[in-house]
Each structure stands twice: as C-alpha cells, then as structure tokens.
Motif scaffolding. Structure first.
Motif, PDB file in Angstrom:
ATOM      1  N   GLU A  61      36.685  86.387   9.604  1.00  0.00           N
ATOM      2  CA  GLU A  61      37.387  85.212   9.077  1.00  0.00           C
ATOM      3  C   GLU A  61      38.703  85.595   8.425  1.00  0.00           C
ATOM      4  OE1 GLU A  61      38.758  82.149   6.447  1.00  0.00           O
ATOM      5  OE2 GLU A  61      37.959  84.089   5.777  1.00  0.00           O
ATOM      6  N   LYS A  62      38.736  86.782   7.792  1.00  0.00           N
ATOM      7  CA  LYS A  62      39.937  87.198   7.079  1.00  0.00           C
ATOM      8  C   LYS A  62      41.108  87.430   8.034  1.00  0.00           C
ATOM      9  CE  LYS A  62      37.993  90.809   5.316  1.00  0.00           C
ATOM     10  NZ  LYS A  62      37.774  92.043   4.529  1.00  0.00           N
ATOM     11  N   ILE A  63      40.816  87.677   9.308  1.00  0.00           N
ATOM     12  CA  ILE A  63      41.865  87.861  10.301  1.00  0.00           C
ATOM     13  C   ILE A  63      42.170  86.559  11.024  1.00  0.00           C
ATOM     14  CG2 ILE A  63      42.480  89.031  12.452  1.00  0.00           C
ATOM     15  CD1 ILE A  63      40.830  91.417  11.491  1.00  0.00           C
ATOM     16  N   TYR A  64      41.141  85.889  11.495  1.00  0.00           N
ATOM     17  CA  TYR A  64      41.345  84.721  12.339  1.00  0.00           C
ATOM     18  C   TYR A  64      41.792  83.483  11.574  1.00  0.00           C
ATOM     19  CZ  TYR A  64      39.701  87.077  16.495  1.00  0.00           C
ATOM     20  OH  TYR A  64      39.607  87.925  17.569  1.00  0.00           O
ATOM     21  N   ARG A  65      41.667  83.514  10.246  1.00  0.00           N
ATOM     22  CA  ARG A  65      42.131  82.363   9.483  1.00  0.00           C
ATOM     23  C   ARG A  65      43.639  82.169   9.618  1.00  0.00           C
ATOM     24  NH1 ARG A  65      41.088  85.674   4.209  1.00  0.00           N
ATOM     25  NH2 ARG A  65      43.144  86.572   3.785  1.00  0.00           N
ATOM     26  N   TYR A  66      44.357  83.254   9.912  1.00  0.00           N
ATOM     27  CA  TYR A  66      45.807  83.131  10.069  1.00  0.00           C
ATOM     28  C   TYR A  66      46.158  82.290  11.285  1.00  0.00           C
ATOM     29  CZ  TYR A  66      45.855  86.870   6.625  1.00  0.00           C
ATOM     30  OH  TYR A  66      45.666  87.615   5.479  1.00  0.00           O
ATOM     31  N   PHE A  67      45.354  82.374  12.333  1.00  0.00           N
ATOM     32  CA  PHE A  67      45.586  81.538  13.508  1.00  0.00           C
ATOM     33  C   PHE A  67      45.367  80.065  13.190  1.00  0.00           C
ATOM     34  CE2 PHE A  67      45.116  85.569  15.686  1.00  0.00           C
ATOM     35  CZ  PHE A  67      46.049  85.460  16.710  1.00  0.00           C
ATOM     36  N   SER A  68      44.417  79.787  12.333  1.00  0.00           N
ATOM     37  CA  SER A  68      44.125  78.395  11.988  1.00  0.00           C
ATOM     38  C   SER A  68      45.332  77.711  11.365  1.00  0.00           C
ATOM     39  CB  SER A  68      42.929  78.322  11.031  1.00  0.00           C
ATOM     40  OG  SER A  68      41.752  78.805  11.654  1.00  0.00           O
ATOM     41  N   ARG A  69      46.199  78.472  10.723  1.00  0.00           N
ATOM     42  CA  ARG A  69      47.381  77.874  10.092  1.00  0.00           C
ATOM     43  C   ARG A  69      48.343  77.317  11.136  1.00  0.00           C
ATOM     44  NH1 ARG A  69      48.097  82.574   5.427  1.00  0.00           N
ATOM     45  NH2 ARG A  69      46.110  82.112   4.403  1.00  0.00           N
ATOM     46  N   ILE A  70      48.301  77.876  12.335  1.00  0.00           N
ATOM     47  CA  ILE A  70      49.128  77.322  13.414  1.00  0.00           C
ATOM     48  C   ILE A  70      48.643  75.932  13.784  1.00  0.00           C
ATOM     49  CG2 ILE A  70      49.885  77.646  15.807  1.00  0.00           C
ATOM     50  CD1 ILE A  70      49.456  80.629  15.408  1.00  0.00           C
ATOM     51  N   TYR A  71      47.337  75.715  13.633  1.00  0.00           N
ATOM     52  CA  TYR A  71      46.724  74.431  13.982  1.00  0.00           C
ATOM     53  C   TYR A  71      46.535  73.538  12.765  1.00  0.00           C
ATOM     54  CZ  TYR A  71      45.374  77.787  17.587  1.00  0.00           C
ATOM     55  OH  TYR A  71      45.388  78.791  18.529  1.00  0.00           O
ATOM     56  N   GLY A  72      47.349  73.740  11.736  1.00  0.00           N
ATOM     57  CA  GLY A  72      47.259  72.908  10.553  1.00  0.00           C
ATOM     58  C   GLY A  72      46.042  73.181   9.701  1.00  0.00           C
ATOM     59  N   GLY A  73      45.485  74.388   9.816  1.00  0.00           N
ATOM     60  CA  GLY A  73      44.318  74.751   9.021  1.00  0.00           C
ATOM     61  C   GLY A  73      42.989  74.377   9.658  1.00  0.00           C
ATOM     62  N   THR A  74      43.013  73.809  10.856  1.00  0.00           N
ATOM     63  CA  THR A  74      41.788  73.379  11.535  1.00  0.00           C
ATOM     64  C   THR A  74      41.249  74.502  12.404  1.00  0.00           C
ATOM     65  OG1 THR A  74      42.666  71.130  11.614  1.00  0.00           O
ATOM     66  CG2 THR A  74      40.771  71.606  13.006  1.00  0.00           C
ATOM     67  N   THR A  75      39.944  74.704  12.384  1.00  0.00           N
ATOM     68  CA  THR A  75      39.330  75.764  13.180  1.00  0.00           C
ATOM     69  C   THR A  75      39.153  75.326  14.634  1.00  0.00           C
ATOM     70  OG1 THR A  75      37.127  74.980  12.544  1.00  0.00           O
ATOM     71  CG2 THR A  75      38.096  76.744  11.227  1.00  0.00           C
ATOM     72  N   THR A  76      39.075  76.314  15.520  1.00  0.00           N
ATOM     73  CA  THR A  76      38.813  76.075  16.940  1.00  0.00           C
ATOM     74  C   THR A  76      37.696  77.014  17.374  1.00  0.00           C
ATOM     75  OG1 THR A  76      40.294  77.763  17.849  1.00  0.00           O
ATOM     76  CG2 THR A  76      41.287  75.653  17.218  1.00  0.00           C
ATOM     77  N   MET A  77      37.311  76.911  18.637  1.00  0.00           N
ATOM     78  CA  MET A  77      36.252  77.804  19.106  1.00  0.00           C
ATOM     79  C   MET A  77      36.741  79.262  19.139  1.00  0.00           C
ATOM     80  SD  MET A  77      35.916  77.135  23.193  1.00  0.00           S
ATOM     81  CE  MET A  77      37.278  77.419  24.333  1.00  0.00           C
TER      82      MET A  77
END
Length: 296
Positions: free
Chosen positions: A96-112
């Motif tokens: 999570e500590k790495i992939y959370r940065y990608f979520s910021r591209i999507y407005g903080g929303t998680t994806t699969m």
C-alpha cells in the motif's frame, strides 16, 4: 516514478546488508551512492540512471535507498523471469505504501491495480471476460487498420521537394494504440486534441505523484506551495473529468450488452459501486493499456 515507465517492480523492505550471514540469504547489490544521491537520480535521472546502474552492476535486480526512519531500501526488479515469479506468487501483495501514489492520479480512488484481497478479486472477476482472445484479436485488428492508415498518410506527405521528414515513432504508436483501445474497449472515439491532452496530463501527474512524492519527504504536505504540485492536481482532475465524459457518452447512447470493458464496469455496481470507482478503473485501464501495448 520513472522506473514504472520501464516496467520495474518495487518491493519495500527494511534496509538490510547484502548478505545475511545467519540465514545465508543473498540480497541484490545496492546502486552506487548514498540516500541523497539515489533521491536526486530517481527524480532527475529516471530510467536512464537505472539502466546505467544495471549495466555497471551486471544485474537488473538492484537495491536503492529511500527516505525513512530507519532508512529503507527498494528492490527494483527489471528481470523478466524474476518479475513474473513475483507477480504470479500467491503470497505476493501490492504494498500500500507504494501503490497509494498511483491512487493520487485517480483522485485518491483505488482500482484493481492498487488493491488486494476480496475487493481486488471482485473487480478483476468483473472485467476478466473483456480480455478474451476474441476481444483482444478485435483490438489488435483495429490497431493494425489504424497503423495502415497512418502509413498511408505518411506516404502521402512525402513529395519531390520534401522526400523525407522527422517524426517520433513512439508518440505515433502511443496515439494509434490509445485510439484502438478507446474505441474497442470503451466505445469512445478520442479526438487528436483529447489524445494529446490525455498524454500531457498523465505525464504531469506521474512525475509529481509517482516519481517525486515517494522520493521527497513531506512533499505531499508542503507541495501546495509548489506550482508543479498544483499543476499535477489540476491534471489529475482533468483526467478524471475525461473518464466521466466517457461514462456520460456510454449512458447517453444506450449501448447493447456487448461485453466490452466499459459495459462490464458501468453495469457492475457490486464491483464498482460509485462513479468515482468506475472512472478510476477506466483511467487505470487506459493508462496501462496505452503504455504497455504501444511500447511492446
């Protein structure tokens, strides 16, 4: 994070010596230099620095230092067989500590792509039918047709006065793949302006959220004072607005039950209960499909 552009997979762990004498376990070598050098090169050197290090150390599995208390390391894996072994191991989880940065591209929303467990499984199971050989073959054919049309257009541009001209083949291929993916998977025909803006917004967001955020301590807290941070936030909002536009287009045209990705996402309120989650997944698939397919 520049290394994502070349398919590097990161595993976070506490900083350890290269060889644990007790367990007799060997760890990958560290890239030359210390913490601040690694931070500087990850921000400015990008994949080229990592490729230079891989050549120098004669391995594509390398440790780099990252900020932390205590300091930590990232293991970068750019070796296909090791990369595949990690991803197919049932015990592997996305940190999570790495992939959370990608979520910021999507407005903080998680994806699969950023989830684990039951939520990840539900989303993956929902969209899996859209990746059948028949549908992949259709997208491939559309991409080939667009490539042939592009070749014809390039040929028509040549004249006796200008028998040759320069162009960026990567940029052209990315545009072709993005068009094919958008039309076959999302039933949306992107204009040249939309493709150009999508690429620019994505680049701005990736540099800020995925390259700089993990490498610079407290950037997330202090970033609002930086113009590039504000531009990245605006770019992420623009990307989300584009995904919402695709969704509105789908709803307005009352598409048939054809099993495309857009239909599976839009009509599955269990796996994608909110419009934010639907939009984030559309962006994730556009981003992932655009880069991997075009560059391969």
């Amino acid at each position: 994070l520049a290394s994502i552009s070349v398919g590097y997979y990161f595993i976070s762990r506490s900083n350890q010596v290269e060889k644990d004498e007790t367990k007799k376990t060997k760890y990958p070598p560290h890239a030359p230099g210390g913490l601040w050098h690694h931070i500087r090169m990850r921000i400015s050197g990008g994949p080229y620095w990592m490729l230079d290090v891989a050549q120098e150390l004669q391995t594509r599995v390398i440790q780099t230092y990252i900020p932390g208390i205590p300091p930590k390391s990232l293991i970068m894996v750019g070796e296909a067989s090791t990369y595949r072994a990690i991803l197919t191991d049932p015990l592997t989880k996305k940190p999570e500590k790495i992939y959370r940065y990608f979520s910021r591209i999507y407005g903080g929303t998680t994806t699969m792509f950023t989830l684990n467990g039951a939520k990840w499984h539900a989303k993956r199971k929902t969209v899996a039918p859209a990746f059948s050989p028949r549908r992949i073959k259709r997208m491939k054919q559309v991409a080939l047709d667009k490539t042939e049309a592009w070749i014809k257009l390039m040929a028509e541009r040549t004249t006796e006065d200008e028998p040759s001209f320069d162009f960026d083949v990567t940029e052209e291929m990315v545009g072709i793949v993005l068009s094919a993916l958008s039309e076959t998977a999302f039933e949306y025909e992107m204009s040249e302006q939309e493709k150009e803006k999508f690429g620019k917004d994505l680049k701005v967001a990736l540099i800020e959220f995925v390259r700089k955020d993990p490498a610079i301590p407290f950037r997330g807290l202090l970033g609002w004072f930086l113009p590039e941070r504000r531009r990245a936030v605006a770019a992420a909002k623009s990307l989300k607005a584009f995904a919402m536009k695709i969704m509105r287009e789908y709803r307005a045209n009352h598409h048939a039950n054809n099993g495309n990705i857009i239909q599976l996402i839009m009509e599955s309120d269990e796996a994608f209960p909110t419009d934010d989650e639907k939009a984030a997944q559309i962006l994730g698939l556009l981003f992932g499909g655009r880069d991997t397919t075009a560059h391969s």
